[in-house]
Design a protein around this motif. Structure first.
Motif, short mmCIF file in Angstrom:
data_model
loop_
_atom_site.label_atom_id
_atom_site.label_comp_id
_atom_site.label_asym_id
_atom_site.label_seq_id
_atom_site.Cartn_x
_atom_site.Cartn_y
_atom_site.Cartn_z
N GLN A 26 37.72 44.88 43.34
CA GLN A 26 37.80 44.79 44.80
C GLN A 26 38.54 43.53 45.28
N GLY A 27 39.75 43.37 44.79
CA GLY A 27 40.60 42.30 45.29
C GLY A 27 40.39 40.95 44.66
N VAL A 28 39.55 40.88 43.63
CA VAL A 28 39.33 39.62 42.93
C VAL A 28 39.43 39.87 41.43
N ALA A 29 40.22 39.06 40.73
CA ALA A 29 40.39 39.18 39.29
C ALA A 29 39.91 37.90 38.62
N THR A 30 39.38 38.04 37.42
CA THR A 30 38.96 36.88 36.62
C THR A 30 39.39 37.11 35.18
#
Length: 379
Positions: free
Chosen positions: A205-209
């Protein structure tokens, strides 16, 4: 009599500490797991690429943000250098305050702009914001700016322990995420974040790690593929010397072990035998190779890598970033000089560096560095 009591008490305390320390070491696992991580299912890989498609511009704007005092060297420089090679986006390095960024554990750079200057030039925000590990993962200025960029529609990417910075913005609440193996517990302090093992890159949802330091290599290539296509990503991968990449990862191969702890203790205690190793800083230096070489040697606990040049003038890297020399000299001792960055493709330079560390300090120190980088050491 009182002195004898004090002496015996001190000796008893020391013996107790030694016993506790020895027990702790014995309880640590001896060696991490080995084996090959399973391939990523095709539908998952395609979903990752779809989630990383440019959210706003056809030619995206990518901002790599750090605080001025100790942002992680490779987290900050490697995404920049790889993405600049691809030339499929406009990539800028930013700092929260004016002046150079002192990277950890090595190098100093002059970023392209401050976050205030970026906001003035780009009021609609970036398409992607890349967040490296920082010495303070609760820096209020950085957290507020990252939140504001997400509010303007940017995809936020936390590299390595940059994931804990992103977690502190609240943007990971209720989402899946990963981070460097050493900081998983810090991530899990946020009760609603769902830690995902066995993936080098997680997008939700729009955040990557990502996992540890070296994971910014496959992350950057995946981002290039999402922005452009597979052919462009493969071309850049060949240029940096990486034969293959994806999100596969075996998390239990990277953990705090007895050999890791013993190497950290032994190398720290050998303070009288610590070296300063020099890298000649030249114009058009490959910032990716430079970051990997300087970062690796500076993580041995036996040496620190420094750049040197004949003048204090910043040198412009291959990708157009101003890098400042640590020492002003043109006469570095040959026995303490490291090969120049750019003589080998970055992935090959990292393998060569780990072999050189093995030859200089032994295999345990090379394993120790590879574990910190979360990178499989070459045979």
């Amino acid at each position: 009599m009182s002195w004898r009591i004090l002496a015996w008490t001190a000796l008893g305390g020391m013996a107790l500490l030694v016993a506790i320390g020895g027990t702790w070491l014995l309880l640590l696992p001896g060696t991490p797991a080995s084996g090959t991580a399973p391939a990523i299912p095709r539908d998952e890989a395609e979903a990752t690429l779809a989630a990383l498609k440019p959210p706003k511009r056809k030619r995206p704007l990518i901002a790599i943000v750090g605080i001025n005092d100790m942002s992680e060297t490779t987290d900050y420089l490697m995404p920049y250098g790889i993405l600049a090679r691809a030339n499929v986006a406009d990539v800028l390095t930013l700092a929260t305050q004016p002046g150079p960024v002192t990277l950890y554990p090595a190098l100093r750079v002059q970023p392209h702009a401050t976050i205030a200057e970026f906001d003035a030039a780009h009021p609609d925000g970036a398409d992607y914001v890349i967040v490296p590990a920082m010495s303070r993962d609760d820096d209020a200025v950085a957290l507020q700016w990252i939140r504001s960029q997400a509010g303007k529609g940017a995809i936020v990417i936390g590299v390595c322990v940059g994931a804990t910075v992103v977690a502190n913005t609240g943007l990971l609440d209720g989402k899946r995420a990963t981070t460097h193996w050493y900081s998983v517990r810090d991530l899990q302090k946020h009760s609603t974040i769902r830690y995902t093992a066995d993936r080098r890159l997680v997008v939700d949802q729009g955040v990557a790690t990502t996992t540890g330091i070296s994971a910014s290599m496959p992350m950057a290539l995946t981002l290039i593929e999402a922005i452009a296509d597979r052919a462009k990503a493969e071309a850049v991968a060949r240029d940096i010397g990486l034969a293959a990449w994806d999100a596969r990862h075996r998390s239990d191969a990277f953990r705090f072990t007895r050999p890791f702890a013993l190497t950290a203790i032994a190398n720290t205690l050998a303070f009288w035998n610590r070296e300063q190793l020099g890298i000649a800083l030249t114009s058009d230096v490959d910032e990716v190779s430079l970051a990997l070489i300087a970062d690796s040697w500076s993580r041995t606990y036996r040496s620190r890598a420094l750049t040197f040049a004949a003048t204090a003038q910043a040198r412009t890297s291959r990708g157009g970033l101003a890098i400042l020399p640590d020492r002003i000299t043109d006469d570095w001792p040959a026995q303490q000089a490291l090969p120049g960055a750019g003589t080998s493709p970055p992935a090959q330079a990292l393998n060569e560096t780990l072999r050189a560390i093995d030859a200089r300090y032994g295999s345990r120190t090379a394993d120790f560095v590879a574990m910190q980088l979360e990178y499989p050491k070459p045979d």
